[in-house]
Write a protein that holds these residues in place. Structure first.
Motif, PDB file in Angstrom:
ATOM      1  N   LYS A 171      -2.403  -8.110   7.367  1.00  0.00           N
ATOM      2  CA  LYS A 171      -1.898  -9.257   8.013  1.00  0.00           C
ATOM      3  C   LYS A 171      -0.413  -9.129   8.360  1.00  0.00           C
ATOM      4  CE  LYS A 171      -5.538 -11.551   9.032  1.00  0.00           C
ATOM      5  NZ  LYS A 171      -6.411 -11.410  10.186  1.00  0.00           N
ATOM      6  N   GLN A 172       0.204  -8.664   7.460  1.00  0.00           N
ATOM      7  CA  GLN A 172       1.754  -8.417   7.674  1.00  0.00           C
ATOM      8  C   GLN A 172       2.104  -7.221   8.389  1.00  0.00           C
ATOM      9  OE1 GLN A 172       4.392 -10.268   6.814  1.00  0.00           O
ATOM     10  NE2 GLN A 172       5.638  -8.759   7.986  1.00  0.00           N
ATOM     11  N   PHE A 173       1.389  -6.031   7.988  1.00  0.00           N
ATOM     12  CA  PHE A 173       1.644  -4.602   8.410  1.00  0.00           C
ATOM     13  C   PHE A 173       0.912  -4.070   9.315  1.00  0.00           C
ATOM     14  CE2 PHE A 173       2.490  -0.134   7.582  1.00  0.00           C
ATOM     15  CZ  PHE A 173       3.960  -0.014   7.675  1.00  0.00           C
ATOM     16  N   ALA A 174      -0.411  -4.380   9.398  1.00  0.00           N
ATOM     17  CA  ALA A 174      -1.423  -3.647  10.306  1.00  0.00           C
ATOM     18  C   ALA A 174      -2.440  -4.542  10.823  1.00  0.00           C
ATOM     19  CB  ALA A 174      -1.849  -2.268   9.673  1.00  0.00           C
ATOM     20  N   ALA A 175      -2.106  -5.774  11.322  1.00  0.00           N
ATOM     21  CA  ALA A 175      -3.350  -6.594  11.725  1.00  0.00           C
ATOM     22  C   ALA A 175      -4.043  -6.166  12.801  1.00  0.00           C
ATOM     23  CB  ALA A 175      -2.298  -7.835  12.099  1.00  0.00           C
ATOM     24  N   ASP A 176      -3.972  -5.258  13.566  1.00  0.00           N
ATOM     25  CA  ASP A 176      -4.679  -4.851  14.745  1.00  0.00           C
ATOM     26  C   ASP A 176      -5.401  -3.459  14.106  1.00  0.00           C
ATOM     27  OD1 ASP A 176      -2.298  -3.051  14.648  1.00  0.00           O
ATOM     28  OD2 ASP A 176      -2.355  -3.115  17.029  1.00  0.00           O
ATOM     29  N   VAL A 177      -5.512  -2.950  13.062  1.00  0.00           N
ATOM     30  CA  VAL A 177      -6.305  -1.946  12.639  1.00  0.00           C
ATOM     31  C   VAL A 177      -7.348  -2.569  11.768  1.00  0.00           C
ATOM     32  CG1 VAL A 177      -4.435  -0.434  12.498  1.00  0.00           C
ATOM     33  CG2 VAL A 177      -5.208  -1.498  10.526  1.00  0.00           C
ATOM     34  N   PRO A 178      -8.384  -1.775  11.381  1.00  0.00           N
ATOM     35  CA  PRO A 178      -9.829  -2.344  10.813  1.00  0.00           C
ATOM     36  C   PRO A 178      -9.261  -2.782   9.454  1.00  0.00           C
ATOM     37  CG  PRO A 178     -10.325  -0.665  12.099  1.00  0.00           C
ATOM     38  CD  PRO A 178      -9.080  -0.720  12.311  1.00  0.00           C
ATOM     39  N   GLU A 179      -9.876  -3.849   8.854  1.00  0.00           N
ATOM     40  CA  GLU A 179      -9.296  -4.516   7.648  1.00  0.00           C
ATOM     41  C   GLU A 179      -9.438  -3.216   6.516  1.00  0.00           C
ATOM     42  OE1 GLU A 179      -9.920  -8.171   4.477  1.00  0.00           O
ATOM     43  OE2 GLU A 179     -11.569  -7.847   6.348  1.00  0.00           O
ATOM     44  N   GLY A 180     -10.513  -2.521   6.491  1.00  0.00           N
ATOM     45  CA  GLY A 180     -10.825  -1.514   5.475  1.00  0.00           C
ATOM     46  C   GLY A 180      -9.887  -0.276   5.542  1.00  0.00           C
ATOM     47  N   GLU A 181      -9.431  -0.016   6.761  1.00  0.00           N
ATOM     48  CA  GLU A 181      -8.437   0.842   6.791  1.00  0.00           C
ATOM     49  C   GLU A 181      -7.075   0.294   6.225  1.00  0.00           C
ATOM     50  OE1 GLU A 181      -6.101   3.668  10.262  1.00  0.00           O
ATOM     51  OE2 GLU A 181      -8.010   2.530  10.907  1.00  0.00           O
ATOM     52  N   ALA A 182      -6.912  -0.723   6.662  1.00  0.00           N
ATOM     53  CA  ALA A 182      -5.432  -1.392   6.209  1.00  0.00           C
ATOM     54  C   ALA A 182      -5.483  -1.498   4.781  1.00  0.00           C
ATOM     55  CB  ALA A 182      -5.222  -2.683   6.943  1.00  0.00           C
ATOM     56  N   LYS A 183      -6.654  -1.716   3.984  1.00  0.00           N
ATOM     57  CA  LYS A 183      -6.711  -1.877   2.469  1.00  0.00           C
ATOM     58  C   LYS A 183      -6.284  -0.446   1.929  1.00  0.00           C
ATOM     59  CE  LYS A 183      -9.463  -5.947   2.099  1.00  0.00           C
ATOM     60  NZ  LYS A 183     -10.991  -6.182   1.450  1.00  0.00           N
ATOM     61  N   THR A 184      -6.826   0.488   2.660  1.00  0.00           N
ATOM     62  CA  THR A 184      -6.454   1.802   2.069  1.00  0.00           C
ATOM     63  C   THR A 184      -4.931   2.213   2.299  1.00  0.00           C
ATOM     64  OG1 THR A 184      -8.783   2.631   2.498  1.00  0.00           O
ATOM     65  CG2 THR A 184      -6.985   4.233   2.301  1.00  0.00           C
ATOM     66  N   MET A 185      -4.667   1.903   3.400  1.00  0.00           N
ATOM     67  CA  MET A 185      -3.163   1.983   3.781  1.00  0.00           C
ATOM     68  C   MET A 185      -2.369   1.259   2.515  1.00  0.00           C
ATOM     69  SD  MET A 185      -3.220   1.549   7.772  1.00  0.00           S
ATOM     70  CE  MET A 185      -1.315   1.289   7.893  1.00  0.00           C
ATOM     71  N   ALA A 186      -2.502   0.011   2.251  1.00  0.00           N
ATOM     72  CA  ALA A 186      -1.923  -0.800   1.124  1.00  0.00           C
ATOM     73  C   ALA A 186      -1.931  -0.015  -0.049  1.00  0.00           C
ATOM     74  CB  ALA A 186      -2.533  -2.259   1.129  1.00  0.00           C
ATOM     75  N   VAL A 187      -2.931   0.398  -0.447  1.00  0.00           N
ATOM     76  CA  VAL A 187      -3.003   1.161  -1.675  1.00  0.00           C
ATOM     77  C   VAL A 187      -2.197   2.405  -1.974  1.00  0.00           C
ATOM     78  CG1 VAL A 187      -4.570   2.426  -3.313  1.00  0.00           C
ATOM     79  CG2 VAL A 187      -5.253   0.353  -2.409  1.00  0.00           C
ATOM     80  N   ALA A 188      -1.999   3.137  -0.643  1.00  0.00           N
ATOM     81  CA  ALA A 188      -1.444   4.419  -0.448  1.00  0.00           C
ATOM     82  C   ALA A 188       0.287   4.090  -0.147  1.00  0.00           C
ATOM     83  CB  ALA A 188      -2.188   5.389   0.334  1.00  0.00           C
ATOM     84  N   GLN A 189       0.568   2.870   0.189  1.00  0.00           N
ATOM     85  CA  GLN A 189       1.881   2.700   0.518  1.00  0.00           C
ATOM     86  C   GLN A 189       2.975   3.203  -0.138  1.00  0.00           C
ATOM     87  OE1 GLN A 189       3.589  -1.364   0.325  1.00  0.00           O
ATOM     88  NE2 GLN A 189       1.562  -1.929  -0.472  1.00  0.00           N
ATOM     89  N   ARG A 190       4.027   3.870   0.580  1.00  0.00           N
ATOM     90  CA  ARG A 190       5.106   4.364  -0.049  1.00  0.00           C
ATOM     91  C   ARG A 190       6.238   3.275  -0.412  1.00  0.00           C
ATOM     92  NH1 ARG A 190       6.468   9.391   1.469  1.00  0.00           N
ATOM     93  NH2 ARG A 190       8.400   9.129   0.211  1.00  0.00           N
ATOM     94  N   PRO A 191       6.817   2.970  -1.430  1.00  0.00           N
ATOM     95  CA  PRO A 191       7.934   2.135  -1.256  1.00  0.00           C
ATOM     96  C   PRO A 191       9.357   2.611  -1.033  1.00  0.00           C
ATOM     97  CG  PRO A 191       7.851   3.023  -3.331  1.00  0.00           C
ATOM     98  CD  PRO A 191       6.540   3.846  -2.398  1.00  0.00           C
ATOM     99  N   ILE A 192      10.088   1.612  -0.505  1.00  0.00           N
ATOM    100  CA  ILE A 192      11.238   1.991  -0.165  1.00  0.00           C
ATOM    101  C   ILE A 192      12.440   1.198  -1.205  1.00  0.00           C
ATOM    102  CG2 ILE A 192      11.446   0.019   1.336  1.00  0.00           C
ATOM    103  CD1 ILE A 192      13.383   1.738   3.285  1.00  0.00           C
ATOM    104  N   THR A 193      13.602   1.701  -1.364  1.00  0.00           N
ATOM    105  CA  THR A 193      14.460   0.896  -2.014  1.00  0.00           C
ATOM    106  C   THR A 193      15.130  -0.211  -1.480  1.00  0.00           C
ATOM    107  OG1 THR A 193      16.478   2.237  -1.684  1.00  0.00           O
ATOM    108  CG2 THR A 193      15.189   3.122  -3.343  1.00  0.00           C
ATOM    109  N   GLU A 194      15.382  -1.284  -2.441  1.00  0.00           N
ATOM    110  CA  GLU A 194      16.103  -2.331  -1.849  1.00  0.00           C
ATOM    111  C   GLU A 194      17.407  -2.138  -1.150  1.00  0.00           C
ATOM    112  OE1 GLU A 194      16.125  -6.853  -3.333  1.00  0.00           O
ATOM    113  OE2 GLU A 194      17.367  -5.465  -4.756  1.00  0.00           O
ATOM    114  N   ALA A 195      18.285  -1.018  -1.747  1.00  0.00           N
ATOM    115  CA  ALA A 195      19.524  -0.558  -1.506  1.00  0.00           C
ATOM    116  C   ALA A 195      19.441   0.066   0.124  1.00  0.00           C
ATOM    117  CB  ALA A 195      20.050   0.409  -2.318  1.00  0.00           C
ATOM    118  N   ALA A 196      18.278   0.669   0.389  1.00  0.00           N
ATOM    119  CA  ALA A 196      18.245   1.210   1.636  1.00  0.00           C
ATOM    120  C   ALA A 196      18.135   0.289   2.629  1.00  0.00           C
ATOM    121  CB  ALA A 196      16.783   2.215   1.738  1.00  0.00           C
ATOM    122  N   LEU A 197      17.396  -0.859   2.628  1.00  0.00           N
ATOM    123  CA  LEU A 197      17.329  -1.847   3.506  1.00  0.00           C
ATOM    124  C   LEU A 197      18.790  -2.575   3.546  1.00  0.00           C
ATOM    125  CD1 LEU A 197      13.778  -3.269   2.919  1.00  0.00           C
ATOM    126  CD2 LEU A 197      14.515  -1.537   4.256  1.00  0.00           C
TER     127      LEU A 197
END
Length: 265
Positions: free
Chosen positions: A168-194
């Motif tokens: 719902k936060q990142f990819a609400a208009d892609v199929p739920e199953g695809e979004a779940k796969t993306m969630a597992v494979a997500q790359r983190p970013i440092t707090e400092a970069a933001l």
């Protein structure tokens, strides 16, 4: 960013440069078209461009989707400049989300960059950070969707989107199953970069194009519209109902915007 991480990023990009510079030269010479240089953002990776790249290649555009360390704006931009400098002829830089910051810094002083395309991308001014822009337009909900920072061995704090909230936060208009796969494979970013304030803003001097979703929960549509207006964008398109990952859910429209930027003088 630590010296070890910075050195690792430089070595990684150097290896990529050695492997692909010849293919860039051959592909661009054959097509006569600028190379499209795609930069992913936080919580994503280069595969997020697959649908766009398929269309670009079919239309004869050389393309590369670069891997971004997601450690710091300055370091990430530096990690891309060797690869960028190796590409002969004109280049169109395309950045998604945090990748927008990276391309705007990396393009500074690069004479072969002909345009910037911000795909749901951030375009901070000099002295601004992603966090500053978020505070200016506080309707985004990313902050409440993040996990507590994970401290790494180099003392950097990595941020992830909670898997249960990712769809719902990142990819609400892609199929739920695809979004779940993306969630597992997500790359983190440092707090400092933001929180890092950028030292360059190439959108001030280069033709810039913006495309984003009306239902982007990471970067609100109002903030995208503000950044596009401030940059005097050549073209700005808001896609009704689209989420933050417009390059996945609306690949044809994003590819068309990129090709527009590539085709105009």
């Amino acid at each position: 960013m630590t010296a070890h991480v910075e050195k690792t990023a430089r070595l990684f990009v150097a290896a990529v440069v050695a492997a692909v510079v010849l293919s860039f030269s051959q592909a661009q010479a054959a097509s006569g078209k600028p190379t499209i240089f795609l930069v992913h953002g936080a919580f994503a990776d280069s595969s997020s461009w697959n649908g766009v790249v398929t269309r670009l290649l079919a239309d004869g555009y050389p393309a590369v989707a670069a891997a971004v360390p997601l450690r710091s704006v300055k370091g990430d931009a530096r990690a891309l400049t060797s690869l960028l400098a190796s590409i002969p002829g004109p280049v169109v830089l395309v950045g998604h989300s945090y990748g927008g910051e990276v391309i705007s810094v990396a393009a500074e002083g690069r004479g072969n960059v002909k345009a910037l395309v911000f795909v749901a991308g951030l375009a901070p001014d000099v002295g601004e950070s992603a966090a500053d822009l978020g505070n200016r337009f506080p309707t985004g909900t990313l902050g409440s969707a993040l996990d507590a920072p994970v401290t790494q061995a180099d003392a950097e704090k990595d941020l992830y989107i909670q898997q249960a909230k990712f769809w719902k936060q990142f990819a609400a208009d892609v199929p739920e199953g695809e979004a779940k796969t993306m969630a597992v494979a997500q790359r983190p970013i440092t707090e400092a970069a933001l929180n890092e304030r950028v030292a360059a803003a190439a959108w001030k001097t280069l033709p810039s194009y913006f495309i984003y979703g009306s239902l982007d929960r990471n970067i609100p549509a109002a903030l995208h519209a503000f950044m596009a207006g401030r940059a005097h964008a050549k073209e700005s398109v808001e896609i009704a109902g689209a989420s933050h990952v417009v390059m996945i859910s609306h690949a044809p429209e994003v590819a068309a915007m990129i090709e527009l930027a590539a085709s105009l003088p």
